[in-house]
Scaffold this motif. Structure first.
Motif, PDB file in Angstrom:
ATOM      1  N   LEU A 174      -5.982  -9.008  -5.958  1.00  0.00           N
ATOM      2  CA  LEU A 174      -5.269  -8.397  -7.082  1.00  0.00           C
ATOM      3  C   LEU A 174      -6.109  -8.365  -8.357  1.00  0.00           C
ATOM      4  O   LEU A 174      -6.046  -7.403  -9.131  1.00  0.00           O
ATOM      5  N   ASP A 175      -6.899  -9.408  -8.586  1.00  0.00           N
ATOM      6  CA  ASP A 175      -7.719  -9.432  -9.799  1.00  0.00           C
ATOM      7  C   ASP A 175      -8.833  -8.391  -9.778  1.00  0.00           C
ATOM      8  O   ASP A 175      -9.442  -8.117 -10.812  1.00  0.00           O
ATOM      9  N   ARG A 176      -9.110  -7.811  -8.595  1.00  0.00           N
ATOM     10  CA  ARG A 176     -10.152  -6.792  -8.498  1.00  0.00           C
ATOM     11  C   ARG A 176      -9.615  -5.385  -8.692  1.00  0.00           C
ATOM     12  O   ARG A 176     -10.393  -4.421  -8.763  1.00  0.00           O
ATOM     13  N   LEU A 177      -8.313  -5.221  -8.769  1.00  0.00           N
ATOM     14  CA  LEU A 177      -7.739  -3.893  -8.929  1.00  0.00           C
ATOM     15  C   LEU A 177      -8.128  -3.299 -10.277  1.00  0.00           C
ATOM     16  O   LEU A 177      -8.151  -4.002 -11.295  1.00  0.00           O
ATOM     17  N   PRO A 178      -8.405  -1.995 -10.323  1.00  0.00           N
ATOM     18  CA  PRO A 178      -8.723  -1.336 -11.596  1.00  0.00           C
ATOM     19  C   PRO A 178      -7.447  -1.034 -12.383  1.00  0.00           C
ATOM     20  O   PRO A 178      -6.945   0.089 -12.386  1.00  0.00           O
ATOM     21  N   LYS A 206     -11.545  11.557  16.721  1.00  0.00           N
ATOM     22  CA  LYS A 206     -10.236  11.111  17.185  1.00  0.00           C
ATOM     23  C   LYS A 206      -9.640  10.109  16.203  1.00  0.00           C
ATOM     24  O   LYS A 206     -10.325   9.189  15.755  1.00  0.00           O
ATOM     25  N   ARG A 207      -8.383  10.295  15.873  1.00  0.00           N
ATOM     26  CA  ARG A 207      -7.709   9.351  14.987  1.00  0.00           C
ATOM     27  C   ARG A 207      -7.433   8.028  15.705  1.00  0.00           C
ATOM     28  O   ARG A 207      -7.070   8.009  16.874  1.00  0.00           O
ATOM     29  N   GLU A 208      -7.567   6.957  14.924  1.00  0.00           N
ATOM     30  CA  GLU A 208      -7.250   5.623  15.415  1.00  0.00           C
ATOM     31  C   GLU A 208      -6.051   5.089  14.649  1.00  0.00           C
ATOM     32  O   GLU A 208      -5.581   5.700  13.686  1.00  0.00           O
ATOM     33  N   GLY A 209      -5.540   3.947  15.072  1.00  0.00           N
ATOM     34  CA  GLY A 209      -4.461   3.316  14.326  1.00  0.00           C
ATOM     35  C   GLY A 209      -4.932   2.975  12.917  1.00  0.00           C
ATOM     36  O   GLY A 209      -6.074   2.552  12.714  1.00  0.00           O
ATOM     37  N   ARG A 210      -4.079   3.194  11.947  1.00  0.00           N
ATOM     38  CA  ARG A 210      -4.448   2.984  10.546  1.00  0.00           C
ATOM     39  C   ARG A 210      -3.401   2.122   9.854  1.00  0.00           C
ATOM     40  O   ARG A 210      -2.210   2.155  10.192  1.00  0.00           O
ATOM     41  N   TYR A 211      -3.866   1.362   8.877  1.00  0.00           N
ATOM     42  CA  TYR A 211      -2.990   0.509   8.079  1.00  0.00           C
ATOM     43  C   TYR A 211      -3.142   0.897   6.611  1.00  0.00           C
ATOM     44  O   TYR A 211      -4.191   1.404   6.200  1.00  0.00           O
ATOM     45  N   SER A 212      -2.108   0.651   5.852  1.00  0.00           N
ATOM     46  CA  SER A 212      -2.204   0.895   4.411  1.00  0.00           C
ATOM     47  C   SER A 212      -1.350  -0.121   3.664  1.00  0.00           C
ATOM     48  O   SER A 212      -0.363  -0.645   4.205  1.00  0.00           O
ATOM     49  N   ILE A 213      -1.755  -0.396   2.446  1.00  0.00           N
ATOM     50  CA  ILE A 213      -0.933  -1.205   1.536  1.00  0.00           C
ATOM     51  C   ILE A 213      -0.657  -0.343   0.312  1.00  0.00           C
ATOM     52  O   ILE A 213      -1.582   0.032  -0.423  1.00  0.00           O
ATOM     53  N   THR A 214       0.604   0.022   0.105  1.00  0.00           N
ATOM     54  CA  THR A 214       1.009   0.748  -1.093  1.00  0.00           C
ATOM     55  C   THR A 214       1.480  -0.274  -2.111  1.00  0.00           C
ATOM     56  O   THR A 214       2.325  -1.128  -1.807  1.00  0.00           O
ATOM     57  N   MET A 215       0.930  -0.188  -3.319  1.00  0.00           N
ATOM     58  CA  MET A 215       1.203  -1.193  -4.351  1.00  0.00           C
ATOM     59  C   MET A 215       1.776  -0.534  -5.591  1.00  0.00           C
ATOM     60  O   MET A 215       1.214   0.436  -6.109  1.00  0.00           O
TER      61      MET A 215
END
Length: 298
Positions: A105-109, A247-256
């Motif tokens: 979190l401290d690295r977020l712009p 080819k698409r692979e499984g993907r993850y995301s974090i929405t903040m």
């Protein structure tokens, strides 16, 4: 550069090349692509491969991946839970934020000036998308969350479509809402395969452009990209990247997001057509007008 692969339905979107970004390098060595005119930033290699693997392991320690999960999206919420029916938060549900999130979190712009200076996100939605899954084009809720919207991609990359909102989006925002969780096949409220099919005569549909979100990259939306542009992902099994079918692979995301409360709730952005606060004002005004008219006829 992303080139367009044919959609399963045969529908071809009106895509244009993405705008040319301003490319800089942060003090930590991350390459940043920025589009200042619309407030969009993409930070490459925001997390390390080791952090990426830690996140994936932690996610599946809570939600083990089974054969039955091969075609469905899996969501986990931390802080106050996101509500897919109100597109705000569920105040009755709260989960502690895991260390693999608090560690970066401290690295977020974050914003350094203005009324949201130094404000960090406090609501987190972590999701797994199986290969081929999409997200219908949408504009995130304006009034309930702060301006900065962060999205961290990991596991694999995917192209995201951006389009300036117009009359279609304004009209659809005023229709009865349906949950985004109904959209794993990309087919919701007239949005097919991530594309708006407009059959109304005389309605301008703005061209769209795709931006590749590489694994471990951080997307930051502010200003017009946050409030006035729709963003989404087309559901398809492959993408054409630099002329090569990938080819698409499984993907993850974090929405903040940062949650607004009390007098903070509201919005005075420059995009009233897709602003939930303006829609609510319109609805309240219509109710008052209806009540006055009814009283006058009694």
């Amino acid at each position: 550069m992303i080139s367009q692969a044919p959609s399963p339905s045969g529908t071809q979107p009106h895509l244009i090349p993405p705008p040319t970004p301003v490319i800089t390098t942060s003090t930590s060595g991350n390459i940043r692509h920025e589009w200042p005119a619309i407030g969009l930033t993409l930070v490459h290699e925001f997390i390390s491969p080791a952090e990426e693997q830690e996140m994936i392991s932690a996610f599946h320690a809570i939600s083990p991946l089974s054969p039955a999960d091969s075609k469905r999206r899996i969501s986990q919420h931390f802080g106050h839970h996101f509500d897919y029916t109100t597109f705000g938060i569920d105040e009755s549900k709260h989960s502690p934020v895991p260390a693999y999130i608090t560690n970066f979190l401290d690295r977020l712009p974050v914003d350094t000036d203005g009324k949201e200076a130094g404000r960090k996100p406090d609501q987190f939605t972590v999701q797994y998308y199986p290969p081929g899954a999409g997200i219908p084009p949408h504009v995130d809720t304006h009034s309930m969350f702060g301006e900065a919207l962060y999205s961290l991609s990991f596991g694999s990359g995917v192209p995201m479509i951006f389009r300036m909102s117009g009359e279609n989006e304004a009209r659809k925002l005023r229709l009865p809402k349906r949950s985004l969780q109904e959209s794993s096949d990309g087919n919701v409220n007239g949005k097919v395969g991530g594309e708006i099919l407009d059959k109304a005569e005389g309605v301008v549909v703005h061209p769209a452009w795709e931006l590749m979100l590489p694994a471990r990259s951080l997307l930051v939306m502010r200003g017009a990209s946050r409030y006035g542009y729709t963003h989404g992902i087309r559901p398809r099994k492959t993408d054409a990247v630099d002329g090569i079918t990938v080819k698409r692979e499984g993907r993850y995301s974090i929405t903040m997001r940062s949650v607004r409360r009390g007098e903070e709730i509201g919005c005075d952005c420059l995009f009233p057509g897709v602003c939930d606060a303006r829609v609510r004002q319109e609805q309240e005004a219509a109710l008052r007008a209806g009540g006055i008219k009814k009283a006058e006829t009694q």
